[in-house]
Structure formats: structure tokens, C-alpha cells
Design a protein around this motif. Structure first.
Motif, short mmCIF file in Angstrom:
data_model
loop_
_atom_site.label_atom_id
_atom_site.label_comp_id
_atom_site.label_asym_id
_atom_site.label_seq_id
_atom_site.Cartn_x
_atom_site.Cartn_y
_atom_site.Cartn_z
N ARG A 157 -0.50 7.77 1.87
CA ARG A 157 -0.53 9.23 2.05
C ARG A 157 -1.08 9.50 3.45
O ARG A 157 -2.00 8.83 3.89
CB ARG A 157 -1.42 9.90 1.01
N TYR A 162 3.83 10.09 -1.77
CA TYR A 162 3.52 9.17 -0.68
C TYR A 162 4.53 9.33 0.45
O TYR A 162 5.71 9.55 0.22
CB TYR A 162 3.52 7.72 -1.18
N THR A 190 8.05 12.76 -2.55
CA THR A 190 7.18 11.86 -3.33
C THR A 190 5.74 12.16 -2.93
O THR A 190 5.50 12.77 -1.88
CB THR A 190 7.47 10.37 -3.03
N THR A 231 0.85 -1.18 0.00
CA THR A 231 0.00 0.00 0.00
C THR A 231 0.89 1.23 0.00
O THR A 231 1.75 1.38 0.87
CB THR A 231 -0.93 0.02 1.23
N TRP A 232 0.70 2.08 -1.00
CA TRP A 232 1.42 3.35 -1.08
C TRP A 232 0.61 4.34 -0.26
O TRP A 232 -0.55 4.61 -0.55
CB TRP A 232 1.54 3.81 -2.54
N ILE A 266 9.03 6.76 3.48
CA ILE A 266 9.79 6.98 2.25
C ILE A 266 10.52 8.31 2.36
O ILE A 266 9.92 9.33 2.72
CB ILE A 266 8.85 6.97 1.02
N MET A 286 5.04 3.22 2.84
CA MET A 286 4.58 2.03 2.15
C MET A 286 4.39 0.93 3.19
O MET A 286 5.22 0.76 4.09
CB MET A 286 5.60 1.60 1.10
N THR A 341 -3.63 0.22 -2.82
CA THR A 341 -3.05 -1.08 -2.49
C THR A 341 -2.96 -1.91 -3.76
O THR A 341 -3.90 -1.94 -4.56
CB THR A 341 -3.91 -1.82 -1.45
N SER A 396 -4.53 6.27 -1.09
CA SER A 396 -3.46 5.34 -0.71
C SER A 396 -3.75 3.98 -1.35
O SER A 396 -4.37 3.12 -0.72
CB SER A 396 -3.38 5.22 0.81
#
Length: 111
Positions: free
Chosen positions: A9, A52, A50, A6-7, A46, A55, A97, A95
């Protein structure tokens, strides 16, 4: 085994450090109890600019467990409370997945 990423935010009112602290607290309080079949909850921030802030890597025993989680959020009071807690610190709508379909370990020793 199923692997998801999952990225993540965060909600804008949190610093990265406060976000990570809250994310870990949520995972300990909710995920370990509500999703005991997950064999790995890896939370990562991260570095750099970016879209995001982090992760999540999760390991599921099978697709049925992943699908059961969706039903849990949708169909139970505990699941709805879990999801609402996520919204307090995570921008869940932005966000995404993804489910890993294939992977290869590549090294000097071979693939």
C-alpha cells in the motif's frame, strides 16, 4: 532459496506512477546496498481497484538472510534510516509480507 511477497500500500499523497518511481529509487539506493544477498527484487504495480497498489517479490538465499534483515532494521542506525525512508512512500504497517512455503510449476508439459 526463500521467496517472499509483499502486498504493498502506498502513502495516499502519491500517484501510482510517483509511487513506483520512488519505490524503484529506494530499492536502488537502499536495498541493493543494505541487502546484497537478495538475488531478486521484483517490483510490480497492480492494475484495477484493489486495496494494494503493488507487490514485491524477493528471493533470499536462505532463512538466515531473511532473519538477518529483521535484525538490521531493528538493531542498526542504517537499518532504522532505511525503514524510515520506506515510510515516506509506503504504508508499511498495512503492507503484509508472506513467505512462500511450497510451490509447484504446472504446465501442459507436466508438473
Amino acid at each position: 532459496m526463500i521467496v517472499t511477497f509483499t502486498w504493498v500500500r502506498k502513502q495516499p499523497h502519491l500517484s501510482n506512477e510517483a509511487f513506483l518511481e520512488r519505490w524503484v529509487e529506494h530499492t536502488e539506493r537502499f536495498d541493493l546496498e543494505d541487502h546484497p544477498y537478495i538475488t531478486k527484487n521484483r517490483l510490480m504495480l497492480i492494475q484495477g481497484e484493489t486495496p494494494y497498489v503493488g507487490m514485491a517479490e524477493n528471493h533470499w538465499p536462505d532463512l538466515a538472510s531473511l532473519e538477518k534483515t529483521d535484525a538490521f532494521y531493528r538493531d542498526t542506525e542504517a537499518g532504522r534510516a532505511h525503514f524510515e525512508d520506506l515510510r515516506t512512500f509506503l504504508d508499511i504497517d498495512r503492507s503484509p509480507t508472506v513467505v512462500v512455503s511450497h510451490e509447484a510449476d504446472v504446465s501442459a508439459a507436466g508438473t
